[in-house]
Design a protein around this motif. Structure first.
Motif, PDB file in Angstrom:
ATOM      1  N   GLU A   1       8.989   7.629  -2.546  1.00 44.87           N
ATOM      2  CA  GLU A   1      10.413   7.831  -2.797  1.00 44.87           C
ATOM      3  C   GLU A   1      10.666   8.171  -4.260  1.00 44.87           C
ATOM      4  OE1 GLU A   1      12.470   4.817   0.415  1.00 44.87           O
ATOM      5  OE2 GLU A   1      11.542   3.975  -1.382  1.00 44.87           O
TER       6      GLU A   1
ATOM      7  N   LEU B   1      12.376   1.729  -5.319  1.00 48.01           N
ATOM      8  CA  LEU B   1      11.796   2.901  -4.670  1.00 48.01           C
ATOM      9  C   LEU B   1      10.294   2.748  -4.542  1.00 48.01           C
ATOM     10  CD1 LEU B   1      14.554   4.108  -5.606  1.00 48.01           C
ATOM     11  CD2 LEU B   1      13.346   6.220  -5.958  1.00 48.01           C
TER      12      LEU B   1
ATOM     13  N   TYR C   1       7.293  -1.350  -5.642  1.00 43.28           N
ATOM     14  CA  TYR C   1       8.562  -0.640  -5.716  1.00 43.28           C
ATOM     15  C   TYR C   1       8.997  -0.530  -7.165  1.00 43.28           C
ATOM     16  CZ  TYR C   1       8.948  -1.166  -0.685  1.00 43.28           C
ATOM     17  OH  TYR C   1       8.708  -1.093   0.665  1.00 43.28           O
TER      18      TYR C   1
ATOM     19  N   VAL D   1      20.512   6.844  -3.992  1.00 47.79           N
ATOM     20  CA  VAL D   1      19.318   5.999  -4.022  1.00 47.79           C
ATOM     21  C   VAL D   1      19.709   4.538  -4.225  1.00 47.79           C
ATOM     22  CG1 VAL D   1      17.274   5.437  -5.390  1.00 47.79           C
ATOM     23  CG2 VAL D   1      17.735   7.799  -4.770  1.00 47.79           C
TER      24      VAL D   1
ATOM     25  N   ARG E   1      21.208   2.193  -1.316  1.00 46.35           N
ATOM     26  CA  ARG E   1      20.355   1.697  -0.226  1.00 46.35           C
ATOM     27  C   ARG E   1      20.029   0.227  -0.358  1.00 46.35           C
ATOM     28  NH1 ARG E   1      15.206   3.862   0.357  1.00 46.35           N
ATOM     29  NH2 ARG E   1      14.975   3.218  -1.772  1.00 46.35           N
TER      30      ARG E   1
ATOM     31  N   TYR F   1      12.487  11.432  -5.703  1.00 45.43           N
ATOM     32  CA  TYR F   1      13.645  11.302  -6.595  1.00 45.43           C
ATOM     33  C   TYR F   1      13.432  12.116  -7.868  1.00 45.43           C
ATOM     34  CZ  TYR F   1      16.972   9.336  -9.878  1.00 45.43           C
ATOM     35  OH  TYR F   1      17.953   9.196 -10.821  1.00 45.43           O
TER      36      TYR F   1
END
Length: 100
Positions: free
Chosen positions: A58, A54, A12, A46, A49, A62
């Protein structure tokens, strides 16, 4: 700060790094305030969340959203139109990429 983190075997992108990347894009393209407001809305959505970050997919989405806003800002400035007119049928940059 660290760019990526591993959670359950998936990578991420860190939200702090996302902020830096967003700022870099906005500065690089010298975008105007109306564009930065729209990008801020996307960024807030974003970040709202949670702090996981991300995923790669994602992140791509973005960046595509940010670049779409940048393109609309540039198109509006080149054509002398307001950013709200970017979806008109005037044959601007945005329209020229449709169908690619």
């Amino acid at each position: 700060s660290k760019t990526c983190r591993e959670v359950s075997g998936r990578s991420y992108i860190d939200l702090e790094k996302l902020h830096e990347i967003t700022q870099l894009l906005l500065e690089r393209f010298n975008v105007k305030s109306s564009c930065t407001e729209r990008v801020a809305d996307v960024y807030s959505a974003v970040c709202g969340r949670g702090d996981t970050g991300l995923s790669q997919l994602e992140f791509r989405g973005y960046i595509a959203a940010v670049l779409t806003q940048v393109l609309q800002d540039l198109d509006a400035r080149m054509g002398g139109r307001s950013p709200e007119a970017e979806n008109s049928e005037s044959g601007g940059i945005v329209e020229s990429f449709q169908g690619c």
